[in-house]
Write an enzyme that holds these catalytic residues in place. Structure first.
Site: not given
Length: 307
Positions: A10, A156
């Site tokens: 990401k 995350d």
């Protein structure tokens, strides 16, 4: 049974820090986007272990003391720990303990995402492990339930379980889907330095930040598939800390922009830099230039993805 899962990197298209909380964490507002760059995890479990677990769920008292579980983790790099320091190992251990799974599992991690790069490499592998245990042992957990487990292992991890473009708030655990980045190419380059996320946040002076990313404007630009509007709003307040320590980050940003990127910023707490390109060949040429100048040997031309 063998199960193979991709774990996607990401980047933060925008990263704002609102305040430091009394508990030491920080409230953030971020736009997260997955890239095609990914690790591959292969999970192998004996079918007899799976059958015994399913049968044992009907007779819990008989199953409880049957045997202890075993986790065997291997990787394609000797730089990656394969014991309980690894988030994949921790995730499987947590799931096995929580659901009283007694099985032997073999896991192979094929690592491609740069390590300690601000790209959620460890978190995305952790998310894949949580999803794998859910699938293999048919636990039937919802995405929300998986995310609630994942947040115990890292801020995350819930996003990586969700694995689609999102607005991230709170400490990163409050997620709202947004339209993903439209068709483009993303050049990623990690300079050969390491950055401690904890150190970056510790040294961030939230009350002295003069500029904040236009997160709401970026959400609107994403909705309109306005790639230039997204690029104009790309910003990361953590650069105020990391770039001072590693000026090569600013150099990479400038090279990407000079070589055709609509914009370029640091991802996460760094040190990885990424740039948005409309033309793949231009992105590839910029990547080759960065390698030639020996600013990074971990350079990738990727695309946005959304599961």
């Amino acid at each position: 049974m063998e199960l193979k899962l991709n774990a996607y990197a990401k980047v933060n298209l925008a990263l704002d820090v609102i305040r430091r909380r009394p508990d030491g964490y920080h409230d953030v507002r971020m736009i997260m986007q997955n890239l095609s760059l990914h690790d591959v995890l292969t999970f192998s479990v004996d079918d007899r272990d799976i059958k015994e677990y399913k049968d044992g769920k009907k007779k819990v008292s008989e199953k409880k003391e049957a045997k202890s579980y075993k986790i065997i983790l291997t990787a394609n790099s000797d730089k990656i720990p394969v014991d309980d320091r690894n988030l994949v190992y921790k995730a499987v251990s947590l799931m096995f303990d929580k659901f009283e799974i007694n099985a032997s599992i073999n896991i192979h991690l094929e690592k491609h995402i740069p390590v300690e790069a601000g790209m959620a490499g460890g978190s995305t592998d952790c998310a894949a492990a949580i999803k794998a245990v859910n699938q293999i042992f048919e636990l039937g957990l919802s995405e929300k339930e998986l995310m609630d487990i994942g947040v115990k292992l890292g801020a995350d991890v819930p996003y990586c379980i969700m694995a689609r473009a999102a607005l991230s708030e709170g400490i990163g655990e409050k997620l709202t889907s947004v339209k993903p980045l439209s068709s483009c190419f993303v050049l990623v380059a990690k300079p050969p330095v390491s950055v401690s996320t904890g150190m970056v946040y510790k040294n961030l002076k939230c009350d002295e930040l003069k500029l904040h990313p236009d997160v709401d404007g970026m959400i609107e630009a994403l909705s309109n598939e306005d790639i230039k509007g997204v690029a104009e709003r790309m910003d990361n307040v953590l650069e105020t800390v990391t770039v001072k320590l590693h000026p090569e980050i600013e150099k990479l940003k400038n090279i990407m922009k000079d070589k055709g990127a609509l914009n370029a910023i640091m991802s996460g707490s760094g040190p990885t830099v990424f740039g948005i390109y409309e033309d793949k060949s231009v992105a590839e040429a910029a990547g080759e230039y960065i390698i030639k100048k020996e600013l990074s040997q971990e350079v990738y031309v990727t695309e946005p993805v959304s599961e």
